[in-house]
Design a protein around this motif. Structure first.
Motif, PDB file in Angstrom:
ATOM      1  N   ASP A   4       0.849  -1.189   0.000  1.00  0.00           N
ATOM      2  CA  ASP A   4       0.000   0.000   0.000  1.00  0.00           C
ATOM      3  C   ASP A   4       0.887   1.242   0.000  1.00  0.00           C
ATOM      4  N   ALA A   5       0.251   2.414  -0.045  1.00  0.00           N
ATOM      5  CA  ALA A   5       1.004   3.658  -0.179  1.00  0.00           C
ATOM      6  C   ALA A   5       1.960   3.873   0.989  1.00  0.00           C
ATOM      7  N   GLU A  16       3.387   1.598   2.896  1.00  0.00           N
ATOM      8  CA  GLU A  16       4.510   0.661   2.812  1.00  0.00           C
ATOM      9  C   GLU A  16       5.491   1.087   1.725  1.00  0.00           C
ATOM     10  N   LEU A  17       4.963   1.499   0.596  1.00  0.00           N
ATOM     11  CA  LEU A  17       5.820   1.925  -0.508  1.00  0.00           C
ATOM     12  C   LEU A  17       6.664   3.128  -0.106  1.00  0.00           C
ATOM     13  N   GLY A  18       6.083   3.994   0.703  1.00  0.00           N
ATOM     14  CA  GLY A  18       6.787   5.198   1.147  1.00  0.00           C
ATOM     15  C   GLY A  18       7.938   4.924   2.091  1.00  0.00           C
ATOM     16  N   GLY A  65       2.214   5.348  -4.397  1.00  0.00           N
ATOM     17  CA  GLY A  65       2.803   5.765  -3.139  1.00  0.00           C
ATOM     18  C   GLY A  65       3.379   7.167  -3.207  1.00  0.00           C
TER      19      GLY A  65
END
Length: 253
Positions: A156-157, A159-161, A201
């Motif tokens: 999700d965004a 986690e990607l960040g 993300g």
């Protein structure tokens, strides 16, 4: 202008004693203008405890060179995220081309490793790279974007960040490697940034690695698409890493 990442992975080099000496020397050489840089070192597993102790309150992040996706189990010779947590590890390098080529590491395995790292509060540093054949065919961007999409699938965004990407051309790594030109780096990093944005993300830092040296670090750091440098042998001495930090800080001042 955000923080600029700069660090080094030591591969299968440096003993515990050598690690302590390296970090002690780096502490004395730390450049005054390094405030805009986030600096990290990635020693071998055997030296992680010594590195953590030696780092103390230094503004230096500590990473591991690999990890397994499972919490525990019958995986002889492997290291889990739980084991790394004990050393206060900040980040973990995943997917280096040597791991992919020599040890059969797949994109599916890397996806599981990325998710395991995030579950344990570790920042994944995903390495991606193109072969000489892909470079000749003009497919460098496609090759590395595919690796990123597969390794980060299902994130999700938020986690990607928390992830980092290091573009390391396979043909540029190692003793006989030749660094990519600023134009090549710019093009591939642009493709990666577009793909990462499409994945939904926030901005994910994209570092460059591959024959980075004192001679090209400043030029690479000046590239708007380059968010950091992942350095090999040029930073395997404390003088080398300190010099690179100073050069990068000056180039971005």
């Amino acid at each position: 202008m955000g923080t600029f990442w700069i660090g080094t992975g030591w591969k299968m080099n440096k003993t515990v004693a050598e690690t302590r000496r390296y970090i002690a020397a780096l502490k004395g050489l730390w450049p005054e203008g390094a405030g805009g840089c986030t600096v990290f070192v990635i020693p071998p597993f055997t030296a992680l405890a010594a590195a953590r102790e030696a780092i103390g309150t230094m503004p230096l992040l500590l990473g591991a060179q690999n990890m397994h996706w499972a919490e525990a189990g019958a995986f002889t010779g492997e290291i889990s995220a739980t084991m790394l947590e004990e050393f206060g590890i900040d980040m973990v390098e995943l997917g280096h081309s040597e791991r992919r080529q020599m040890f059969g590491e797949t994109d599916a395995a890397l996806n599981m490793k990325v998710k395991a790292a995030l579950r344990h509060g570790l920042r994944p540093l995903l390495c991606v790279g193109d072969s000489a054949e892909e470079r000749r065919a003009g497919a460098s961007g496609e090759a590395v974007v595919r690796q990123v999409r597969l390794a980060f699938a299902g994130l999700d965004a938020g986690e990607l960040g928390r992830c980092l990407v290091a573009y390391e051309p396979i043909w540029a790594i190692g003793e006989g490697g030749v660094a990519a030109t600023p134009e090549e780096v710019r093009a591939v990093h642009a493709d990666l940034h577009v793909a990462l944005k499409e994945m939904g993300g926030p901005a994910v830092p994209v570092l460059y690695g591959g024959s980075v040296s004192a001679g090209n670090a400043a030029d690479l750091a000046a590239e708007p698409m380059v968010d950091g440098l992942f350095v090999g042998r040029a930073a395997w001495t404390p003088e080398g890493l300190a010099g690179l930090i100073a050069a990068v800080a000056a180039a971005r001042a």
